[in-house]
Scaffold this motif. Sequence first.
Motif, mmCIF file in Angstrom:
data_model
loop_
_atom_site.group_PDB
_atom_site.id
_atom_site.type_symbol
_atom_site.label_atom_id
_atom_site.label_comp_id
_atom_site.label_asym_id
_atom_site.label_seq_id
_atom_site.Cartn_x
_atom_site.Cartn_y
_atom_site.Cartn_z
ATOM 1 N N GLU D 21 22.217 24.128 -34.283
ATOM 2 C CA GLU D 21 20.767 24.045 -34.090
ATOM 3 C C GLU D 21 20.121 25.410 -33.884
ATOM 4 O O GLU D 21 18.951 25.595 -34.207
ATOM 5 C CB GLU D 21 20.446 23.138 -32.896
ATOM 6 N N PRO D 79 23.109 14.435 -27.599
ATOM 7 C CA PRO D 79 22.539 15.392 -28.548
ATOM 8 C C PRO D 79 21.412 14.833 -29.407
ATOM 9 O O PRO D 79 20.734 15.595 -30.078
ATOM 10 C CB PRO D 79 23.737 15.749 -29.426
ATOM 11 N N GLU D 80 21.210 13.528 -29.401
ATOM 12 C CA GLU D 80 20.148 12.988 -30.254
ATOM 13 C C GLU D 80 18.761 13.232 -29.645
ATOM 14 O O GLU D 80 17.741 13.069 -30.289
ATOM 15 C CB GLU D 80 20.371 11.489 -30.508
ATOM 16 N N LYS D 144 15.231 7.734 -24.309
ATOM 17 C CA LYS D 144 16.509 8.419 -24.436
ATOM 18 C C LYS D 144 17.380 8.292 -23.187
ATOM 19 O O LYS D 144 18.589 8.344 -23.263
ATOM 20 C CB LYS D 144 16.273 9.922 -24.691
#
Lengths: 148, 148, 148, 148
Positions: D21, D79-80, D144
């Motif tokens: 990223e 990580p999403e 999340k």
Amino acid sequence: MKPQMTLKMTRSELTEFMAREFPQVSDDFVIDELGPMRLSLRLKVRELHLRPGGTVSGPALFALADVGMYLAVLAMIGPEALAVTTNCSIDFMRKPQAGVDVIADLRLLKLGRVLAVGDALIRSDGHEAPVARASLTYSIPQGKVQAG
Amino acid sequence: MKPQMTLKMTRSELTEFMAREFPQVSDDFVIDELGPMRLSLRLKVRELHLRPGGTVSGPALFALADVGMYLAVLAMIGPEALAVTTNCSIDFMRKPQAGVDVIADLRLLKLGRVLAVGDALIRSDGHEAPVARASLTYSIPQGKVQAG
Amino acid sequence: MKPQMTLKMTRSELTEFMAREFPQVSDDFVIDELGPMRLSLRLKVRELHLRPGGTVSGPALFALADVGMYLAVLAMIGPEALAVTTNCSIDFMRKPQAGVDVIADLRLLKLGRVLAVGDALIRSDGHEAPVARASLTYSIPQGKVQAG
Amino acid sequence: MKPQMTLKMTRSELTEFMAREFPQVSDDFVIDELGPMRLSLRLKVRELHLRPGGTVSGPALFALADVGMYLAVLAMIGPEALAVTTNCSIDFMRKPQAGVDVIADLRLLKLGRVLAVGDALIRSDGHEAPVARASLTYSIPQGKVQAG
């Protein structure tokens, strides 16, 4: 004009709200001015706000910025909301003048779906030099504001 | 041990100092612990510290951090000094528990010639999750502290 | 006019100073405007300032506010001084627009003997909504500024 | 153990994520330690991180705290997620030592549904005195994280 740019409460509605919700402190504060995304709040300085030496205490200045930001947010999103302070960063720059009120000029810089951000410049009544500045973030309960 | 690492005041000297200099608020606070570069301060929560709903108000938590940092600095540099808060950044993270005191654990991270920097972690008595955290900077009048 | 209200450096003197002292980054910045106690600094956005997605990174915005405040202080106290950042509190409010520069409008709120305090409002070039706001404190080495 | 107290990513998963990223900067950072609600991140100091005089620059220290907090949050929520910095208040306390890495020790103080709050203590490798401290708030996209 963006949706969030319209006031949802008048000055007298805000004053009534403050008297009902914060009876212990509402007599200390007067809304001097109100506009979309901005508000001026006056602390009517009394004995209990003072430190030795006659200057307004840090916690009293903090409360002024905090209540002012709360009212500025409420004026835009309406009284049913339950905004809560999540952060305040305050700089104390000069001693307030003795014997006069202090006034916080607040501006909202962001009124988002979950967060409102603004800042305050605090001065002694009749003087220009800023006594303190504060930036504040409020968290807004979901579903209260539409615009981002 | 560095010169600034030694306490210049005891807990009872600090308590007497607070009673003399801040008679309006000194009854609200108790020094729970004191060590070099650290101090724990308790706010004995009373009606006037509460917001509707029974939780301790933001200004009361701010005052706790501010007074705690002031005492932590004084304990290291002595009572003749006139330290003043120049900045406080405070994060409000959780509602304080109703019906119990709140305690601030302060640590000094820097005790310089002109600035002292520290932070505070505030929790409800008997609970671990932090209610708030604050970082504070104090300006120290020249000639009061030797070490850098 | 108070003593500290007069500029001690011109825009081109500041630009030369920046090129000499910060050769690695001085090409990134342009002073758009300069006045007593205020300065506008432009970040010429390049690849290295971007996060995935094409928006300017947080550290790049922080550097813009920090360099701008440094130059605003220097313009008032002169280039021989050695001001150092002691605190920065920054709120990130909106994604910067892709493909345009970002500009910080800085104002000095206090220029004291030992501390300078100011704030910055950062926006994307050609857009009004603030991307970020920052407040900054600089420590000034003794004997450099006369006024309080 | 509360639901949010379990790590969702390992150190090598975080390192891979960072390389994918943030390819421009990921070589600068090494995760020294990882645990539930805490992480230590090392900045491998290079020429470009330095100010004249050989000390690590403010923006480089800011980036270290910011990336460290980001990774500490991600390690807990997976990580999403797309956490974004909303506030950072940083105090610069001492010059970093020349010629050594700097390390940030991060702790998460709150991992809420919409906001994560933590702080960082930054020191020069092999030295105890803190170079800087920072507190950071991250906004977490809805849906999340389950725990409050």
